[in-house]
Write an enzyme that holds these catalytic residues in place. Sequence first.
Site, PDB file in Angstrom:
ATOM      1  N   ASP A  27      -5.784  -0.597  -6.576  1.00 15.11           N
ATOM      2  CA  ASP A  27      -7.509  -0.493  -6.525  1.00 15.11           C
ATOM      3  C   ASP A  27      -8.303  -0.224  -5.386  1.00 15.11           C
ATOM      4  O   ASP A  27      -9.465  -0.323  -4.936  1.00 15.11           O
ATOM      5  CB  ASP A  27      -8.206  -2.067  -6.717  1.00 15.11           C
ATOM      6  CG  ASP A  27      -7.870  -3.080  -5.776  1.00 15.11           C
ATOM      7  OD1 ASP A  27      -7.085  -2.665  -4.699  1.00 15.11           O
ATOM      8  OD2 ASP A  27      -7.943  -4.274  -6.086  1.00 15.11           O
ATOM      9  N   TYR A  62       0.761  -1.129  -0.066  1.00 14.14           N
ATOM     10  CA  TYR A  62       0.143  -0.029  -0.075  1.00 14.14           C
ATOM     11  C   TYR A  62       1.040   1.085   0.078  1.00 14.14           C
ATOM     12  O   TYR A  62       2.068   1.496   0.880  1.00 14.14           O
ATOM     13  CB  TYR A  62      -0.834   0.088   1.191  1.00 14.14           C
ATOM     14  CG  TYR A  62      -2.284  -0.805   0.929  1.00 14.14           C
ATOM     15  CD1 TYR A  62      -3.139  -0.464  -0.137  1.00 14.14           C
ATOM     16  CD2 TYR A  62      -2.470  -1.859   2.099  1.00 14.14           C
ATOM     17  CE1 TYR A  62      -4.187  -1.050  -0.182  1.00 14.14           C
ATOM     18  CE2 TYR A  62      -3.615  -2.527   2.029  1.00 14.14           C
ATOM     19  CZ  TYR A  62      -4.454  -2.293   0.953  1.00 14.14           C
ATOM     20  OH  TYR A  62      -5.612  -2.925   0.529  1.00 14.14           O
ATOM     21  N   HIS A 114     -10.009  -7.155  -5.709  1.00  9.92           N
ATOM     22  CA  HIS A 114      -9.905  -6.973  -4.192  1.00  9.92           C
ATOM     23  C   HIS A 114     -10.887  -7.967  -3.409  1.00  9.92           C
ATOM     24  O   HIS A 114     -11.374  -7.297  -2.342  1.00  9.92           O
ATOM     25  CB  HIS A 114     -10.022  -5.587  -3.847  1.00  9.92           C
ATOM     26  CG  HIS A 114      -8.929  -5.191  -2.480  1.00  9.92           C
ATOM     27  ND1 HIS A 114      -8.043  -4.210  -2.635  1.00  9.92           N
ATOM     28  CD2 HIS A 114      -9.198  -5.497  -1.353  1.00  9.92           C
ATOM     29  CE1 HIS A 114      -7.522  -4.041  -1.452  1.00  9.92           C
ATOM     30  NE2 HIS A 114      -8.361  -4.857  -0.428  1.00  9.92           N
TER      31      HIS A 114
HETATM   32  O1  173 Z   1      -9.438  -5.420   2.029  1.00 14.80           O
HETATM   33  C1  173 Z   1      -9.096  -5.154   2.964  1.00 14.80           C
HETATM   34  O2  173 Z   1      -9.894  -5.115   4.038  1.00 14.80           O
HETATM   35  C2  173 Z   1      -7.870  -4.563   3.047  1.00 14.80           C
HETATM   36  O3  173 Z   1      -7.099  -4.377   2.009  1.00 14.80           O
HETATM   37  C3  173 Z   1      -7.522  -3.396   4.042  1.00 14.80           C
HETATM   38  C4  173 Z   1      -6.905  -2.323   3.825  1.00 14.80           C
HETATM   39  C5  173 Z   1      -6.529  -1.311   4.979  1.00 14.80           C
HETATM   40  C6  173 Z   1      -6.637  -1.643   6.166  1.00 14.80           C
HETATM   41  C7  173 Z   1      -7.242  -3.088   6.389  1.00 14.80           C
HETATM   42  C8  173 Z   1      -7.530  -3.779   5.380  1.00 14.80           C
END
Ligand code: 173
Length: 497
Positions: free
Chosen positions: A263, A235, A355
């Site tokens: 995404d 991320y 996702h």
């Molecule tokens: O799909 C999710 O839950 C996910 O990718 C996510 C993103 C940030 C924090 C916690 C989960």
Amino acid sequence: MLSGREVAQHNSRESCWIIVHGKVYDVTEFLNDHPGGSRIILKYAGKDATQEYDPIHPPDAITSNLPPEKHLGPVQPDTVEKVEIRITDEEKERLERIERRPPLSEILNLHDFESIAKAVMPVKAWAYYSSAADDEITIRENHAAYHRIWFRPRILRDVTNVDFSSTILGHRTSMPIYITATALGKLGHPDGELILTRAAAQHGVIQMIPTLASCSFDELVDGARPGQVQFFQLYVNKDRGITKRIVQHAESRGIKGLFITVDAPQLGRREKDMRQKFEAEDPAEVSKAGKDLVDRSQGAARAISSFIDPGLNWADLQWFKSITKMPLILKGVQCWEDALEAYDQGMAGVVLSNHGGRQLDFSRSGVEILAECVEHLKEKRGLSFPNEKFQLFVDGGVRRATDVLKAVALGATAVGIGRPFLYAYSAYGPEGVDRALQILHDEFEMNMRLLGAPTIKDVLPEMVDASNLRSHIVAVPSDSLFNTNYEVMQHALLKVP
Ligand code: 173
């Protein structure tokens, strides 16, 4: 060394100390900055917060967010009062259901794990793992799309020995699958993602380490066997300095592929998860929570995802190339135009994914996008698939080796599997994941024989009929194993007086 009694005196908004993993922290000034709101911290003011903290924070969250002068040092362990955990009737029933789990030998497929996980997981954890965006159309379509692809098997080929090993980005895998990244692994089991690291080693498959794992990145790399290949899901942080550090650290620790998530500029609304959080509130507490600046109805996931940069764009990709030599793969591509752009920008591949149905509802399934990418990349750039230089991956909705084989026939290098492994360990711990991988292995062996394909290279486009893939309304027999696991969403309920 501090004593538990001393810590217990700092139990208010005016002076708030908490204990995490045997160390005391002064979080008074941090209360209003906590992404998850102040109220959850105040619940543990003066107490040991480790149990609540662990599943939803990376291990270094507290040390890296608090200035060093707020780290007050260790507490004498035997002086800390145990946090009293009240066992509700609901919890008692859940513990009983755990006792009544069928033996693992009766678990025959990946759907079974999901069904048992639903019965035995804490309600909040199940809600977080199973939830998806809006009306949850895409999460169901992810699975249903595979029902629109049918086989055209070949006969009279020698399938005494079948070999379904393959390679991903040049690295060996025992099956054309990988364990994809999923957040908050400790919600399902105290060992979290480390279970997947060990199972991946044992079964010769590759694990993609998530940015938002419950275990730290280094724990998961240290937990791997020498030579075990791991990928990393990224991320991208608004602070590119942090991103650069994370990426270069991953590379220095031997990560073999960087999967950049594209995404999730904002986290989707997962209403099952949100509603669960609402229902878990004590109504009296909610009305007192006026001072709490954070909208906690958004759930833990949204709170901890606020660092993700919605400004990430195509112009950033060359920067990534300048800071790392790892192959770069975009995770979450949803149309051929973007796959083509990724190819033109020198990416090593794309994951065709929505996702797990958790982001944009009514986005199409990965396997449907795969078919159009293969067609257009062939036409516009003369590529054939599978392709060593630009690899196509798919994830979402995969529950059977036949699902994987359909994607492979259409040109995918490999397929990512996420939730089923979480359900496997949430229901049965490490042995669950071991069995899940063994089940997939056995399904591959049988289905390759029945397809008439002795190796993965023999799984060809003409072995599937995908002519209905793009048609979103097709009557096929319903998949009752899947449908009975699938939980119908709920409307808002009147408050019971
Ligand atoms: O799909 C999710 O839950 C996910 O990718 C996510 C993103 C940030 C924090 C916690 C989960």
